[in-house]
Scaffold this motif. Sequence first.
Motif, PDB file in Angstrom:
ATOM      1  N   GLY A  67       0.870  -1.185   0.138  1.00 26.17           N
ATOM      2  CA  GLY A  67       0.157  -0.082   0.221  1.00 26.17           C
ATOM      3  C   GLY A  67       0.845   1.279   0.053  1.00 26.17           C
ATOM      4  N   GLU A  68       0.415   2.371   0.595  1.00 27.70           N
ATOM      5  CA  GLU A  68       1.190   3.573   0.583  1.00 27.70           C
ATOM      6  C   GLU A  68       2.212   3.526   1.580  1.00 27.70           C
ATOM      7  N   ILE A  69       3.525   3.696   1.050  1.00 24.13           N
ATOM      8  CA  ILE A  69       4.645   3.722   1.931  1.00 24.13           C
ATOM      9  C   ILE A  69       5.511   4.940   1.507  1.00 24.13           C
ATOM     10  N   ASN A  70       6.487   5.204   2.474  1.00 24.23           N
ATOM     11  CA  ASN A  70       7.452   6.352   2.078  1.00 24.23           C
ATOM     12  C   ASN A  70       8.646   5.606   1.194  1.00 24.23           C
ATOM     13  N   LEU A  71       8.971   6.733   0.297  1.00 23.64           N
ATOM     14  CA  LEU A  71       9.995   6.293  -0.643  1.00 23.64           C
ATOM     15  C   LEU A  71      11.172   5.743  -0.103  1.00 23.64           C
ATOM     16  N   ALA A  72      11.497   6.025   1.229  1.00 29.48           N
ATOM     17  CA  ALA A  72      12.910   5.390   1.961  1.00 29.48           C
ATOM     18  C   ALA A  72      12.673   3.915   1.839  1.00 29.48           C
ATOM     19  N   GLU A  73      11.382   3.566   2.423  1.00 33.67           N
ATOM     20  CA  GLU A  73      11.030   2.113   2.614  1.00 33.67           C
ATOM     21  C   GLU A  73      10.893   1.293   1.280  1.00 33.67           C
ATOM     22  N   CYS A  74      10.245   1.876   0.155  1.00 34.10           N
ATOM     23  CA  CYS A  74      10.202   1.576  -1.193  1.00 34.10           C
ATOM     24  C   CYS A  74      11.840   1.230  -1.638  1.00 34.10           C
ATOM     25  N   ALA A  75      12.683   2.177  -1.394  1.00 33.14           N
ATOM     26  CA  ALA A  75      13.923   1.818  -1.868  1.00 33.14           C
ATOM     27  C   ALA A  75      14.514   0.564  -1.164  1.00 33.14           C
ATOM     28  N   GLU A  76      14.345   0.581   0.147  1.00 32.82           N
ATOM     29  CA  GLU A  76      14.939  -0.260   0.970  1.00 32.82           C
ATOM     30  C   GLU A  76      14.478  -1.766   0.375  1.00 32.82           C
ATOM     31  N   ASN A  77      13.179  -1.894   0.139  1.00 33.77           N
ATOM     32  CA  ASN A  77      12.848  -3.153  -0.370  1.00 33.77           C
ATOM     33  C   ASN A  77      13.240  -3.457  -1.626  1.00 33.77           C
ATOM     34  N   LYS A  78      13.448  -2.501  -2.475  1.00 29.50           N
ATOM     35  CA  LYS A  78      13.966  -2.774  -3.805  1.00 29.50           C
ATOM     36  C   LYS A  78      15.436  -2.983  -3.733  1.00 29.50           C
ATOM     37  N   ARG A  79      16.129  -2.690  -2.564  1.00 33.11           N
ATOM     38  CA  ARG A  79      17.782  -3.200  -2.430  1.00 33.11           C
ATOM     39  C   ARG A  79      17.662  -4.777  -1.680  1.00 33.11           C
ATOM     40  N   GLN A  80      16.498  -5.134  -1.329  1.00 30.92           N
ATOM     41  CA  GLN A  80      16.801  -6.408  -0.554  1.00 30.92           C
ATOM     42  C   GLN A  80      16.936  -7.715  -1.644  1.00 30.92           C
ATOM     43  N   PRO A  81      17.697  -8.539  -1.309  1.00 32.97           N
ATOM     44  CA  PRO A  81      17.909  -9.668  -2.292  1.00 32.97           C
ATOM     45  C   PRO A  81      16.727 -10.518  -2.131  1.00 32.97           C
ATOM     46  N   PHE A  82      16.570 -11.576  -3.191  1.00 33.69           N
ATOM     47  CA  PHE A  82      15.700 -12.621  -3.212  1.00 33.69           C
ATOM     48  C   PHE A  82      15.583 -13.421  -1.799  1.00 33.69           C
TER      49      PHE A  82
END
Length: 103
Positions: A67-82
């Motif tokens: 859902g709606e999250i801040n950009l920092a949380e989005c970027a952190e999720n993008k950096r996480q490995p599978f």
Amino acid sequence: MNEVDAIGLLTQKATDLGQAEVARRLGYSKATVSLVINDKYNGNLNSVLSKVKEVFGGLKVNCPVLGEINLAECAENKRQPFSASNPLRVRLFKACKSCKEAK
């Protein structure tokens, strides 16, 4: 937020919090923060300013999983490995690959 706005935001945060704290939150050195603020940084300015927007910009994105999250949380999720051991991480990994915010 354009480059001038991001530098202004960085300068304001450095004034409010101190350069050391800002540097810690951004993951850059205090010297890097100082050089950017004083327009003497010779490195990848876009990378630093992207991080400034991410950490201090207060921007929200609509994550298809969370859902709606801040950009920092989005970027952190993008950096996480599978990670197949966590169902949420699997859903986020798949969603981030096709998300327009992830580009």
